[in-house]
Scaffold this active site. Sequence first.
Site: not given
Length: 194
Positions: A68-69
Site C-alpha cells: 500500500s502507498d
Amino acid sequence: MPKLILASTSPWRRALLEKLQISFECAAPEVDETPRSDESPRQLVLRLAQEKAQSLASCYPDHLIIGSDQVCVLDGEITGKPLTEENARLQLRKASGNIVTFYTGLALFNSANGHLQTEVEPFDVHFRHLSEAEIDNYVRKEHPLHCAGSFKSEGFGITLFERLEGRDPNTLVGLPLIALCQMLRREGKNPLMG
C-alpha cells in the site's frame, strides 16, 4: 491456505489490518519511492503499492502480500510529510477552506501463482476555514510532523474538517480495508471465515 504478509512498517497500517482479526506478519519492502516525472499521483501510488508487494515475493514464496502507498494532493501537487512545525503550518494554511485528496494504492500479490490485484482509492478531505491561532494550536497539540497533509484524522485532526468523502474511512489512514477484503475473498481468504 497462503499466509498473509503486510509489506509495511507503518504502525497505522498494522493497526488497521489487525481490525480484520486475521493472522499476518509485517516485513519491510525495499522500494525506491521516488516519483517518476511522468507519473500522476494515481499512477505513483499504484506502482509503489505493486512494487512493495512484489518486492517481498522471493522471501515469502507461498504468501499473499499486501502493498500500500498513499499520497496527499492539494491544488494538483503532492504534499509530503512536513517534518517541521513551520512546514506543517504552511500546509495547513494551504489546506484551509480547500479540498485535499488522498490517493491510496493497494496491491495484493499471490506469490505462489503470480496473481496480482490492484486498486486506487481516492478520499477527499474538505477543510473548514482555519484561523492562524487554530493552526498554531493544532500543530502544537498534535505535532503532525510525520503525517502527509499535516494532520491525523484519527486524532485531533477531526477538528479541522468540514466534511469527509470516500468509500472507506480506513483509506484516509492508509489501508483501504473494504477493497482489501474483496481482494482477499477473491484469493479464497475470507476474513469472516477465519
